[in-house]
Write a protein that holds these residues in place. Structure first.
Motif, PDB file in Angstrom:
ATOM      1  N   MET A   1      44.572  39.956  40.753  1.00 15.44           N
ATOM      2  CA  MET A   1      45.257  38.996  41.896  1.00 15.44           C
ATOM      3  C   MET A   1      45.927  39.676  43.010  1.00 15.44           C
ATOM      4  SD  MET A   1      47.586  35.731  41.215  1.00 15.44           S
ATOM      5  CE  MET A   1      49.408  35.940  41.237  1.00 15.44           C
ATOM      6  N   CYS A   2      45.633  39.191  44.087  1.00 14.26           N
ATOM      7  CA  CYS A   2      46.376  40.173  45.265  1.00 14.26           C
ATOM      8  C   CYS A   2      46.456  38.948  46.392  1.00 14.26           C
ATOM      9  CB  CYS A   2      45.378  41.265  45.901  1.00 14.26           C
ATOM     10  SG  CYS A   2      44.193  40.736  47.014  1.00 14.26           S
ATOM     11  N   HIS A  71      46.597  43.012  53.140  1.00 17.19           N
ATOM     12  CA  HIS A  71      46.422  42.771  51.796  1.00 17.19           C
ATOM     13  C   HIS A  71      47.330  43.331  51.083  1.00 17.19           C
ATOM     14  CE1 HIS A  71      44.258  44.168  48.098  1.00 17.19           C
ATOM     15  NE2 HIS A  71      43.574  43.130  48.391  1.00 17.19           N
ATOM     16  N   ARG A  73      48.054  44.629  47.034  1.00 16.92           N
ATOM     17  CA  ARG A  73      47.291  44.940  46.345  1.00 16.92           C
ATOM     18  C   ARG A  73      47.506  44.814  44.900  1.00 16.92           C
ATOM     19  NH1 ARG A  73      44.414  50.516  44.431  1.00 16.92           N
ATOM     20  NH2 ARG A  73      42.644  49.585  43.292  1.00 16.92           N
ATOM     21  N   TRP A  74      46.587  44.261  43.808  1.00 11.61           N
ATOM     22  CA  TRP A  74      47.372  44.291  42.420  1.00 11.61           C
ATOM     23  C   TRP A  74      45.874  45.023  41.646  1.00 11.61           C
ATOM     24  CZ3 TRP A  74      51.312  45.079  39.793  1.00 11.61           C
ATOM     25  CH2 TRP A  74      51.516  44.553  38.450  1.00 11.61           C
ATOM     26  N   THR A  76      42.728  46.664  40.173  1.00 15.12           N
ATOM     27  CA  THR A  76      41.878  46.585  39.138  1.00 15.12           C
ATOM     28  C   THR A  76      40.891  47.754  38.830  1.00 15.12           C
ATOM     29  OG1 THR A  76      40.129  45.135  40.176  1.00 15.12           O
ATOM     30  CG2 THR A  76      41.844  43.890  39.197  1.00 15.12           C
ATOM     31  N   HIS A  77      40.681  48.312  39.935  1.00 14.51           N
ATOM     32  CA  HIS A  77      39.616  49.266  39.988  1.00 14.51           C
ATOM     33  C   HIS A  77      40.135  50.464  40.908  1.00 14.51           C
ATOM     34  CE1 HIS A  77      37.239  46.010  38.769  1.00 14.51           C
ATOM     35  NE2 HIS A  77      36.128  46.699  38.168  1.00 14.51           N
ATOM     36  N   HIS A  86      44.035  48.722  50.244  1.00 18.15           N
ATOM     37  CA  HIS A  86      43.206  47.871  51.160  1.00 18.15           C
ATOM     38  C   HIS A  86      43.906  47.812  52.529  1.00 18.15           C
ATOM     39  CE1 HIS A  86      40.718  45.454  47.922  1.00 18.15           C
ATOM     40  NE2 HIS A  86      41.275  46.736  47.313  1.00 18.15           N
ATOM     41  N   HIS A  99      39.995  42.567  50.045  1.00 18.65           N
ATOM     42  CA  HIS A  99      39.279  42.060  48.863  1.00 18.65           C
ATOM     43  C   HIS A  99      40.294  41.655  47.727  1.00 18.65           C
ATOM     44  CE1 HIS A  99      36.728  42.733  45.063  1.00 18.65           C
ATOM     45  NE2 HIS A  99      36.732  41.251  45.053  1.00 18.65           N
ATOM     46  N   ASN A 100      40.060  40.063  47.581  1.00 18.15           N
ATOM     47  CA  ASN A 100      40.837  39.703  46.241  1.00 18.15           C
ATOM     48  C   ASN A 100      40.003  39.483  45.210  1.00 18.15           C
ATOM     49  OD1 ASN A 100      42.268  38.426  44.421  1.00 18.15           O
ATOM     50  ND2 ASN A 100      42.650  36.655  45.609  1.00 18.15           N
ATOM     51  N   GLY A 101      40.091  40.251  43.943  1.00 18.09           N
ATOM     52  CA  GLY A 101      38.963  39.891  42.940  1.00 18.09           C
ATOM     53  C   GLY A 101      38.124  41.000  42.283  1.00 18.09           C
ATOM     54  N   THR A 124      37.528  52.177  44.446  1.00 24.41           N
ATOM     55  CA  THR A 124      37.553  50.504  44.349  1.00 24.41           C
ATOM     56  C   THR A 124      36.145  50.003  44.236  1.00 24.41           C
ATOM     57  OG1 THR A 124      37.574  50.313  46.796  1.00 24.41           O
ATOM     58  CG2 THR A 124      39.566  50.432  45.459  1.00 24.41           C
ATOM     59  N   ASP A 125      36.034  48.801  43.518  1.00 19.38           N
ATOM     60  CA  ASP A 125      34.820  48.009  43.697  1.00 19.38           C
ATOM     61  C   ASP A 125      34.645  47.488  45.263  1.00 19.38           C
ATOM     62  OD1 ASP A 125      37.177  46.465  43.338  1.00 19.38           O
ATOM     63  OD2 ASP A 125      36.174  45.033  42.183  1.00 19.38           O
ATOM     64  N   THR A 126      35.642  47.354  45.781  1.00 15.72           N
ATOM     65  CA  THR A 126      35.705  46.619  47.122  1.00 15.72           C
ATOM     66  C   THR A 126      34.910  47.395  48.209  1.00 15.72           C
ATOM     67  OG1 THR A 126      37.938  45.944  46.768  1.00 15.72           O
ATOM     68  CG2 THR A 126      37.341  45.968  49.241  1.00 15.72           C
TER      69      THR A 126
HETATM   70  N1  GLU Z   1      39.145  44.819  42.589  1.00 14.16           N
HETATM   71  C1  GLU Z   1      40.212  45.285  44.151  1.00 14.16           C
HETATM   72  C2  GLU Z   1      40.754  46.625  43.444  1.00 14.16           C
HETATM   73  O1  GLU Z   1      40.917  46.815  42.834  1.00 14.16           O
HETATM   74  C3  GLU Z   1      40.806  44.136  44.564  1.00 14.16           C
HETATM   75  C4  GLU Z   1      42.098  43.993  43.470  1.00 14.16           C
HETATM   76  C5  GLU Z   1      42.853  42.694  43.946  1.00 14.16           C
HETATM   77  O2  GLU Z   1      42.538  41.445  43.590  1.00 14.16           O
HETATM   78  O3  GLU Z   1      43.962  43.049  44.354  1.00 14.16           O
HETATM   79  O4  GLU Z   1      40.966  47.100  44.492  1.00 14.16           O
END
Ligand code: GLU
Length: 515
Positions: A1-2, A71, A73-74, A76-77, A86, A99-101, A124-126
């Protein structure tokens, strides 16, 4: 989540975006960043830590500009640090994205890009998605919007993305699948957010963007399209949340405020539905499907986290009061296996936000197999509410605290009403017991208030045990699920190891842990 925020209009974007990020900090708080349009040039500021750390690091730098995105951030990658925060710049430095997700096939896309000579500044995947879009834009010599549309057809995962670029100085391009996006419509201005909180003091007119939709947002224009490039008519709704509902009202933390709101929120949840004097429960969404619920082979409850615990309580209640077989599933497991769902199965999807990505995908799958979907959600108009055939709102008001509290007790209240209603209609519950339970339920707000009036006694217990390294929460029956929820709360809020157990299970092993 972010949390994501965007603004384009005639005002200065920076203060609006920063304030919005603070409201969305509950969604992510390991780093924060902002991108601003400044004279056909995009500037990015980002920082590990809270939004206040970002503000501090920006200091007196130039933050003028009427279009911006932000943004919280939380991760994930990639670990939470300045580099992975971000927004990210594309390879050319011309496009900025938040990006959120999660982009699930990012490794595959990344290896394609690496073989073409791309390098990456973050883990990041972003950034992979962003460069993938830029690569398509360069190769096809097309607009950013067109490149995004092509790219999204190859992307798997969940996202809300916002982009700004050098070529379109007052435009924010957005897309959504599986993560929430709200657009606020003002006069010569538009606001974007993960929820409506960043825009509440500016406008009450909002558009909830659906999955597989793209938005091209300018100060005086909002264009909504599907991935097939067809224009859609934005459905503008009126918000019914007041600003006061998302402020702390004198409490030190949102969570504390929300705990103390429970007598009111449970009351609000029961109000207009439960009539203990006349012995009635009015729930139109449930009434509409009462026949199917009564005759269901089984009810499958799908949820995550705290909502899953509410589901576990509901399993016990529904089986006891309605004599209908109930199964409780973690949405994240349910969606990734191949569950048996038969036509006529009834799914109860429980989610505070109504945006829980795993739950949403799980119910979409179940729907294609013919199940009836009933949503128990708090946020009106949210994705799960819209994806459900019917349901019941919990009416607990905005829950900003990261750990769910008042939403949980509101969920239990709604689930109890559903069980009572169905049990009674089915004839599984005697008139006497039904009436008795209605009266008891009616008294819950009062009892919650009584408990909260004894907060000092609770504080004394916390003081006594605060230095313990491990906690075991034990319970039987309904209180087994409550033990799990208690342990989850302690872990989440205090970072102390805790586990919930059925009381009688202690003797089958875990008792060895007790010192
Ligand atoms: N997947 C992205 C990251 O890890 C976004 C995570 C998010 O939703 O904050 O940077």
């Amino acid at each position: 989540m972010c949390g994501i925020v965007g603004y384009t209009g005639t005002k200065q974007a920076y203060p609006i975006v920063i304030k919005g990020l603070k409201r969305l900090e509950y969604r992510g708080y390991d780093s924060a960043g902002i991108a601003l349009q400044q004279n056909n040039h995009v500037t990015i500021y980002k920082k590990k830590g809270k939004v206040s750390d970002l503000e501090e690091s920006i200091g007196t730098a130039n933050v003028t500009g009427t279009t911006g995105i932000g943004h919280t951030r939380w991760a994930t990658h990639g670990e939470p640090n300045d580099r992975n925060a971000h927004p990210h710049f594309s390879s050319s430095g011309k496009i900025a994205m938040i990006h959120n997700g999660i982009i699930e096939n990012y490794l595959q896309l990344k290896s394609e890009l690496l073989s073409k000579g791309y390098t990456f500044k973050s883990d990041t995947d972003t950034e992979v998605l962003l460069n993938f879009i830029e690569e398509i834009k360069t190769n096809n010599n097309c607009s950013l919007e067109e490149a995004l549309r092509i790219a999204l057809k190859r992307v798997t995962g969940a996202y809300v993305i916002l982009m700004i670029d050098n070529e379109n100085p007052d435009t924010i391009i957005a897309a959504r699948k599986g993560s929430p996006l709200v657009i606020g419509v003002g006069k010569n201005e538009h606001f974007l957010g993960s929820d409506a909180s960043p825009m509440l003091e500016y406008t009450k007119e909002v558009v909830y963007v659906n999955d597989y939709e793209l938005a091209i947002v300018k100060p005086d224009e909002l264009i909504l399209k599907n991935l097939g490039n067809e224009k859609l008519t934005p459905y503008v709704q009126k918000l019914d949340i007041e600003l006061a509902a998302i402020e702390k009202s004198g409490y030190n933390h949102f969570m504390l405020k929300e705990i103390f709101e429970q007598p009111t929120t449970i009351f609000d949840c029961l109000r207009g539905r439960l009539d203990a004097i006349n012995g009635t429960i009015t729930m139109s969404g449930i009434q509409q499907y009462a026949e199917q619920i009564i005759n269901a082979n089984r009810i499958i409850i799908i949820a995550c986290g705290t909502s899953w615990h509410a589901g576990l309580v509901a399993e016990y209640i529904i089986e006891e009061l309605c004599r209908i077989n109930v199964e409780v599933e973690y949405a994240s497991e349910f969606r990734y296996r191949n569950p048996i769902i038969n036509e006529g199965d009834v799914i109860l999807a429980i989610s505070q936000s109504g945006e829980t990505a795993d739950t949403l995908v799980a119910i979409e799958n179940a729907k294609t197999k013919g199940a009836i979907i009933l949503g128990i959600v708090n946020v009106v108009g949210s994705s799960i509410a819209r994806a459900s055939h019917a349901g019941a709102y919990t009416h607990a008001g905005p829950e900003i605290g990261v750990a769910s509290t008042k939403a949980f007790t509101a969920q239990l209240s709604v689930l109890m009403m559903i069980a009572l209603k169905i049990g009674y209609l089915k004839g599984a519950l005697s008139e006497k017991r039904y009436r008795h339970l209605l009266k008891e339920l009616d008294m819950v707000p009062e009892k919650a208030a009584w408990i909260l009036n004894h907060a000092d006694a609770i504080k004394a217990i916390a003081e006594k045990y605060k230095d313990a390294g491990d906690f075991l929460y034990l319970g039987r029956g309904y209180n087994f699920a409550i033990a799990l929820e208690g342990a989850l709360k302690l872990k989440e809020i205090s970072y102390i190891h805790a586990e919930g157990y059925p009381a009688a299970e202690m003797k089958h092993g875990p008792i060895a842990l007790v010192d």
